[in-house]
Design an enzyme around this catalytic site. Structure first.
Site, PDB file in Angstrom:
ATOM      1  N   ASN A 150      -1.956   7.619  -0.022  1.00  8.30           N
ATOM      2  CA  ASN A 150      -0.888   7.435  -1.006  1.00  8.30           C
ATOM      3  C   ASN A 150      -1.496   7.308  -2.403  1.00  8.30           C
ATOM      4  O   ASN A 150      -2.669   6.994  -2.554  1.00  8.30           O
ATOM      5  CB  ASN A 150      -0.082   6.178  -0.649  1.00  8.30           C
ATOM      6  CG  ASN A 150       1.229   6.104  -1.400  1.00  8.30           C
ATOM      7  OD1 ASN A 150       1.789   7.132  -1.807  1.00  8.30           O
ATOM      8  ND2 ASN A 150       1.737   4.903  -1.581  1.00  8.30           N
TER       9      ASN A 150
ATOM     10  N   GLU B 185       7.710   0.445  11.229  1.00  5.55           N
ATOM     11  CA  GLU B 185       6.850   0.035  10.116  1.00  5.55           C
ATOM     12  C   GLU B 185       6.300  -1.361  10.368  1.00  5.55           C
ATOM     13  O   GLU B 185       7.036  -2.275  10.747  1.00  5.55           O
ATOM     14  CB  GLU B 185       7.620   0.040   8.797  1.00  5.55           C
ATOM     15  CG  GLU B 185       6.749  -0.331   7.606  1.00  5.55           C
ATOM     16  CD  GLU B 185       7.521  -0.488   6.306  1.00  5.55           C
ATOM     17  OE1 GLU B 185       6.895  -0.896   5.302  1.00  5.55           O
ATOM     18  OE2 GLU B 185       8.735  -0.224   6.287  1.00  5.55           O
TER      19      GLU B 185
ATOM     20  N   TYR C 236       7.395   3.526   1.549  1.00  6.99           N
ATOM     21  CA  TYR C 236       7.641   4.811   0.895  1.00  6.99           C
ATOM     22  C   TYR C 236       7.273   5.970   1.823  1.00  6.99           C
ATOM     23  O   TYR C 236       8.048   6.924   1.980  1.00  6.99           O
ATOM     24  CB  TYR C 236       6.830   4.882  -0.396  1.00  6.99           C
ATOM     25  CG  TYR C 236       7.163   6.078  -1.261  1.00  6.99           C
ATOM     26  CD1 TYR C 236       8.326   6.109  -2.018  1.00  6.99           C
ATOM     27  CD2 TYR C 236       6.310   7.184  -1.324  1.00  6.99           C
ATOM     28  CE1 TYR C 236       8.642   7.199  -2.815  1.00  6.99           C
ATOM     29  CE2 TYR C 236       6.608   8.271  -2.105  1.00  6.99           C
ATOM     30  CZ  TYR C 236       7.770   8.274  -2.856  1.00  6.99           C
ATOM     31  OH  TYR C 236       8.069   9.365  -3.627  1.00  6.99           O
TER      32      TYR C 236
ATOM     33  N   ILE D  45       0.823  -1.203   0.000  1.00  2.00           N
ATOM     34  CA  ILE D  45       0.000   0.000   0.000  1.00  2.00           C
ATOM     35  C   ILE D  45       0.864   1.263   0.000  1.00  2.00           C
ATOM     36  O   ILE D  45       0.376   2.373  -0.217  1.00  2.00           O
ATOM     37  CB  ILE D  45      -0.973  -0.025   1.202  1.00  2.00           C
ATOM     38  CG1 ILE D  45      -2.279   0.692   0.880  1.00  2.00           C
ATOM     39  CG2 ILE D  45      -0.328   0.567   2.462  1.00  2.00           C
ATOM     40  CD1 ILE D  45      -3.173  -0.060  -0.048  1.00  2.00           C
TER      41      ILE D  45
ATOM     42  N   LYS E  50      11.567  -2.395  12.103  1.00  2.00           N
ATOM     43  CA  LYS E  50      10.508  -3.274  11.617  1.00  2.00           C
ATOM     44  C   LYS E  50      10.749  -4.655  12.218  1.00  2.00           C
ATOM     45  O   LYS E  50      11.853  -5.200  12.102  1.00  2.00           O
ATOM     46  CB  LYS E  50      10.504  -3.341  10.088  1.00  2.00           C
ATOM     47  CG  LYS E  50       9.339  -4.130   9.489  1.00  2.00           C
ATOM     48  CD  LYS E  50       9.255  -3.898   7.984  1.00  2.00           C
ATOM     49  CE  LYS E  50       8.038  -4.603   7.383  1.00  2.00           C
ATOM     50  NZ  LYS E  50       7.832  -4.247   5.973  1.00  2.00           N
TER      51      LYS E  50
END
Length: 227
Positions: free
Chosen positions: A180, A117, A18, A14, A38
């Site tokens: 996004n 993340e 970024y 998704i 992460k």
């Protein structure tokens, strides 16, 4: 200890990585001590020496300009492009929550701001064998505030509302939304923004279009999301 923010999404691919890269870039540009973390990362490639490279971490490092070493960024790295629980069943090295939290605490002790993340969407099993470890277990262990990344296109009303309702039902604090693949002037994107805000009560804090190299949100407002 650091101030932290968890980046989740309405699904996989998704744009979480970024957006996370743009967020970390903003902190580096404002000369803040900032890092990335992460818990588990799958679908990675090997270098010429055969070592697995944590691709998402490398992308964030490249985008942001952080000097944080790659080896700090993710304790569990898998090659198979499936959910971490299944990748571990295929490859071995299952996620241990104690190790995830220990490595996270180590990063938090060295940096002022840590952006975390998630893997996939908010419902992501990190381990599912004799132990059941879900992504939300890690979030709740540190009571992390979350930012939700969603695609601005068709279908996002359903995915955003369902994700937000799930997070609230599981006592996960979501602070706002980033859209996004936003197309300026698109009636669909504009209406999705309006409907997502109206149906969740959350604010869309930024809209990111293809090729954007910066996040359209003031640093002070972004900084305030971290606790």
């Amino acid at each position: 200890m650091s101030k932290n923010l968890f980046i989740t999404g309405t699904g996989t691919n998704i744009g979480k990585t970024y957006i996370t890269g743009l967020i970390l870039k903003k902190f580096i540009e404002n000369q803040k001590s900032a890092a990335y973390y992460k818990a588990a990362m799958s679908g990675n490639e090997r270098d010429a020496q055969g070592n697995l490279i944590p691709g998402d971490a490398l992308q964030v490092k490249t985008m942001s300009g952080t000097r944080q070493p790659l080896e700090e960024m993710c304790p569990y790295v898998y090659e198979t492009a499936v959910s971490p629980h299944l990748a571990a069943q295929i490859e071995g090295n299952p996620v241990e929550m104690q190790e995830v939290l220990h490595r996270f605490d180590a990063v938090c002790s060295r940096y002022e701001y840590v952006t975390v993340e998630g893997s996939g969407g908010i419902v992501c099993p990190l381990r599912f064998d004799e132990q059941n470890i879900q992504l939300q277990d890690f979030i709740r262990a540190h009571n992390l505030n979350c930012l939700l990344v969603a695609d601005a296109g068709l279908g996002t009303i359903n995915s955003v509302v369902l994700t937000v309702e799930y997070m609230r039902a599981h006592q996960i604090n979501v602070k706002g939304i980033v859209l996004n693949h936003y197309q300026k002037g698109s009636k669909l994107c504009e209406d999705n923004l309006f409907m997502c805000e109206s149906m969740t009560g959350l604010q869309v804090l930024a809209c990111v279009s293809e090729g954007d190299c910066g996040l359209d949100i003031s640093f002070e407002r972004l900084q305030a999301l971290y606790e």
